[in-house]
Scaffold this active site. Structure first.
Site, PDB file in Angstrom:
ATOM      1  CB  SER A   1      -0.988  -0.101   1.184  1.00 22.58           C
ATOM      2  OG  SER A   1      -1.950   0.869   1.007  1.00 22.58           O
TER       3      SER A   1
ATOM      4  CG  ASP B   1      -3.417  -2.075  -0.037  1.00 25.86           C
ATOM      5  OD1 ASP B   1      -2.789  -2.982   0.315  1.00 25.86           O
ATOM      6  OD2 ASP B   1      -3.581  -1.248   0.347  1.00 25.86           O
TER       7      ASP B   1
END
Length: 433
Positions: A81, A266
């Protein structure tokens, strides 16, 4: 950013370098013309592990700045992320350019909303009040009440970010509000568009340099269909902006990203602390691992619903980092036991194919894990990961710099490792922000 703070340089040689030389693999750095990387006190591979956490990633930037100022450049950066974004900017630029590119990114994603004083914040409502001819005394009463209301400023900031986005990062999709069940397709099943992030990353990351492998980069993703974690690394294949975007595609806010036909989100929704990828890597190398934790695994008992919601997110996104680390510690200890047992076998037995295969599970590498934990600032902790305000970014950047500087001054990697322990853990001292 904390340009006025500078840590002391490292000068003391590593106390355990000689002990490691007999069994540690050579550092996996690929030579690049004109590149040098001085590690005054660290002879092992240097790894930087970065969690996901949105705006909290400013803390990671501060940590890296302290390492950079101390001439400790990572051989390998692994992130998920916002950690993948910071990591790609670090690994995707020459050391001399890294800080300017990191600063440029965080300046671009800083929320350019209202000023910090109450009057300017409240003036956001003035046009609406004038348009509806609300009497001045009611406007004044509202202003007085709003200024008194706890957390009002943070609430207004969060509302502005969620409704307007961050121009260089993400912008809202108007059609997302037409119906949550509308069959718009996977690439559009999100509340925001991330084309601005793609442009930002493309302008700040030199992918030709990145794929030259001067510094290894690994980004964590999870397959939308398979539900399995997948790590992409420039050691094994060329990386581009798609890979970084995939690692930052946090649903349902951001849309998935396709790579070779498969959709990814993610990796933080599966494992937000990608430390296991370092400890399971092959071939293994003795390493000093700086792991930057943005979500505290430990915390006080909540006394309100708001605090309970905040604490729940901390536990969720810390991703059981401590239990994973303890498990890996046990595995590494067993590898060291296998290595020691092999020394007690007669040489003619050690040379047999079957025994060699078994002894191959053993190793003598050591992992010095250095944990740096982002502090709590005590207010608006529930939505801290979208606090892209200039003040929030500055505070977290400075905290990361200061925490890393203290750890660098301690030089925990200089301690003589236990020959039977595969992993040593050094945690930062809790700081009150």
């Amino acid at each position: 950013m904390p340009s006025s703070i500078r840590p002391s340089r490292l000068k003391k040689p590593s106390m355990h370098a000689a002990a490691q030389a007999s069994h540690a693999s050579a550092r996996p750095r690929e030579a690049v013309a004109g590149e040098t990387s001085a590690h005054p006190a660290i002879d092992e591979q240097v790894v930087l592990v970065l969690q996901g956490g949105g705006a909290l990633g400013a803390y990671q930037a501060g940590v890296y700045e302290a390492l950079h100022d101390a001439r400790i450049e990572p051989d390998w950066v692994i992130g998920t992320s916002i950690g993948a974004i910071n990591g790609a900017i670090i690994a995707g630029n020459r050391p001399a350019d890294r800080m300017s590119r990191l600063r440029a990114f965080w300046e671009r994603v800083t929320w350019k909303g209202f000023a910090d004083d109450h009057k300017t914040w409240l003036s956001a409502f003035a046009p609406a009040c004038a348009a509806t001819n609300i009497p001045a005394y009611l406007t004044a009463a509202w202003s007085a009440w709003a200024a008194w209301m706890p957390g009002y400023e943070q609430w207004l900031r969060d509302l502005s970010i969620m409704s307007h986005g961050i121009p260089a990062f993400f912008t809202p999709r108007a059609d997302a509000w037409l119906g949550l069940q509308a069959p718009v397709g996977l690439e559009h099943a999100a509340f925001y568009r991330t084309e601005p992030l793609r442009e930002t990353l493309a302008s700040l990351i030199d992918f030709d340099y990145l794929n030259g492998k001067a510094t290894r980069l690994t980004v964590g993703t999870v397959g939308v269909g398979s539900g399995q974690m997948r790590y992409f690394t420039n050691r094994d294949e060329p990386l581009d902006v798609q890979h970084v975007m995939a690692s930052a595609a946090f649903p349902p806010g951001f849309p998935s990203v396709r790579i070779d036909g498969e959709a990814y989100w993610d990796g933080g929704i599966y494992s937000n602390t990608p430390l296991e990828a370092v400890l399971d890597d092959r071939p293994r190398h003795s390493s000093v691992i700086f792991t930057v934790q943005l979500w505290p695994a430990h915390g006080d008992e909540p006394a309100s619903i708001h605090e309970a919601m905040s604490r729940q997110r901390d536990i969720q996104y810390s991703s059981r980092a401590e239990s994973h680390l303890e498990r890996q510690r046990q595995i590494h200890r067993l590898r060291h036991v296998i290595r020691e047992l092999g020394k007690h076998l007669p040489e003619n037995e050690r040379d047999t194919k079957a025994v060699k295969e078994l002894l191959g599970w053993g190793c003598g590498t050591t992992m010095q894990v250095i944990e740096l934990d982002a502090p709590s600032f005590g207010s608006d902790e529930l939505h801290k990961d979208i606090d892209f305000s200039a003040d929030g970014i500055k505070r977290r950047w400075q905290a990361g710099y200061a925490d890393a500087q203290r750890m660098i001054e301690r030089e925990p990697w200089s301690a003589e490792p236990d020959p039977m322990e595969g992993i040593s853990i050094h945690r930062s001292e809790p700081q009150t922000a």
